[in-house]
Enzyme design. Structure first.
Site, short mmCIF file in Angstrom:
data_model
loop_
_atom_site.label_atom_id
_atom_site.label_comp_id
_atom_site.label_asym_id
_atom_site.label_seq_id
_atom_site.Cartn_x
_atom_site.Cartn_y
_atom_site.Cartn_z
N CYS A 21 0.83 -1.21 0.00
CA CYS A 21 0.00 0.00 0.00
C CYS A 21 0.86 1.26 0.00
CB CYS A 21 -0.92 -0.01 1.22
SG CYS A 21 -1.90 1.49 1.38
N CYS A 30 -0.35 4.10 2.24
CA CYS A 30 -0.06 3.89 3.66
C CYS A 30 1.43 4.11 3.96
CB CYS A 30 -0.39 2.46 4.09
SG CYS A 30 -1.91 1.81 3.41
N ASP A 31 2.29 3.60 3.11
CA ASP A 31 3.71 3.48 3.49
C ASP A 31 4.67 4.34 2.68
OD1 ASP A 31 2.92 1.60 5.36
OD2 ASP A 31 3.14 -0.06 3.97
#
Ligand code: NAP
Length: 325
Positions: free
Chosen positions: A150, A153-154
């Protein structure tokens, strides 16, 4: 006699709400329905499984920096344990097991865990989706330690670093383009010499000079003990091996919603995701609701999943109220 009738023979109590799945969507639905005094039963999944683990996909991440309310970030598993504790505090009951069969042919709905059967006036489906993985050694172990599924997200953790994205579809190009905001260089590793992605995404990616395409390559090895240290690539045409020294690997080869269990009952889109009535959590069966990634192939965020879990809980509550329960 239906299978649910035979379960009723055993004088099983009928529950107001059964929630299948315990990621942000299912646990939010549990908090809301528990506070509404509907005593939900949450079938939370099995710890040993990578697709049905209690807590969902956030159990496979480390830092979560975009969940509102945590200015210093929070660890994915810790966040999910807090959701769970909050649901338990209001009386949600949990079964640590995987739902193995459902029968939505009539009220009450039946949900099986192996030989055991539970009956519910409503069912909230929140079984989530799973990112497809390459299936290589080290891959699962290094998720959250350099390997990710993701970018939203990261991506932020890879500022100024060289990273790789695997895949040739829209997801891979979208992730690669997004990651150029942080990474100094993004290698797009694709197993063929043609992309599956839409033309517009291809044009954008080709125009971005931070993205370098490595055609006809497959990841043969993911190296690293504590953290990702690099990749070994194989040329699919020549069989030649090469090393790619990257600190991040984003696997973007698609997602699979966990909807097999419901195939006989609930309407699904061609890509397998459950269909819900727009703006609601209602499925094609009255009294069965769906929330979170199992019905969302677009946003796929913890916070949107939690929001849809709240919708499912309120829809279930109002539906029960309308029936006079
Ligand atoms: P996808 O279209 O199925 O593409 C998956 C890609 O991963 C393909 O290029 C495939 O290679 C590759 N792949 C699959 N298994 C692999 C493996 N084991 N090793 C290496 N590579 C592998 O999946 P997606 O990109 O997630 O997209 C899913 C759907 O969502 C699509 O309809 C897409 O258009 C849509 N989507 C749209 C947007 C957007 O419009 N902004 C963004 C994301 C997704 P091959 O090409 O060789 O098969």
């Amino acid at each position: 006699m239906t299978s649910a009738d035979s379960a009723l023979d055993g004088a099983v109590a009928i529950r107001d709400v059964i929630i299948i799945g315990s990621g942000p969507a299912g646990l939010t639905a549990a908090i809301y329905t528990a506070r509404a005094r509907l005593a939900p039963l949450v079938i939370e999944g099995e710890p040993s499984s990578t697709s049905d683990q209690p807590g969902g996909q956030l159990m496979l991440t480390t830092d979560v920096e975009n969940y509102p309310g945590f200015p210093d970030g929070v660890m994915g598993p810790e966040l999910m344990m807090s959701f769970r504790a909050q649901a338990e505090r209001f009386g949600a009951e949990f079964r640590t097991a995987k739902a193995t069969k459902v029968d939505f042919s009539e009220q009450p709905f039946a949900v099986w865990i192996g030989d055991g059967c539970y009956l519910g006036r409503t069912v909230i489906v929140s079984t989530g989706a799973q990112s497809l993985l390459l299936g290589l050694p080290n891959e699962g172990r290094l998720i959250g330690h350099g390997v990710s599924t993701c970018a939203t997200c990261d991506g932020f953790f890879f500022r100024g670093q060289e990273i790789a994205v695997v895949g040739g579809g829209d997801s891979a190009l979208e992730e690669a383009l997004f990651l150029t905001r942080f990474a100094s260089k993004v290698y797009l590793v694709h197993r063929r010499d043609q992309l599956r992605a839409s033309k517009i995404m291809q044009d954008r990616a080709f125009a971005n000079d931070r993205i370098e395409f490595l055609w006809n390559r497959r990841v043969q090895e993911i190296r690293g003990d504590e953290r990702l240290e690099g990749l070994t690539l194989e040329d699919t045409q020549t069989g030649e091996h090469s090393s790619l020294d990257v600190t991040g690997l984003f696997v973007a080869i698609g997602h699979r919603p966990n909807t097999e269990l419901f195939a006989d009952w609930l309407d699904r889109k061609p890509n397998g995701y459950l269909v819900t009535e727009p703006g609601t959590a209602r499925t094609n069966i009255a009294g069965v609701f769906a929330c979170g990634d199992v019905q969302d192939d677009y946003y796929r965020q913890a916070v949107t999943a939690a929001g849809s879990g709240c919708q499912a809980a309120i829809d279930a509550e109002r539906w029960l109220e309308a029936l006079g329960h």
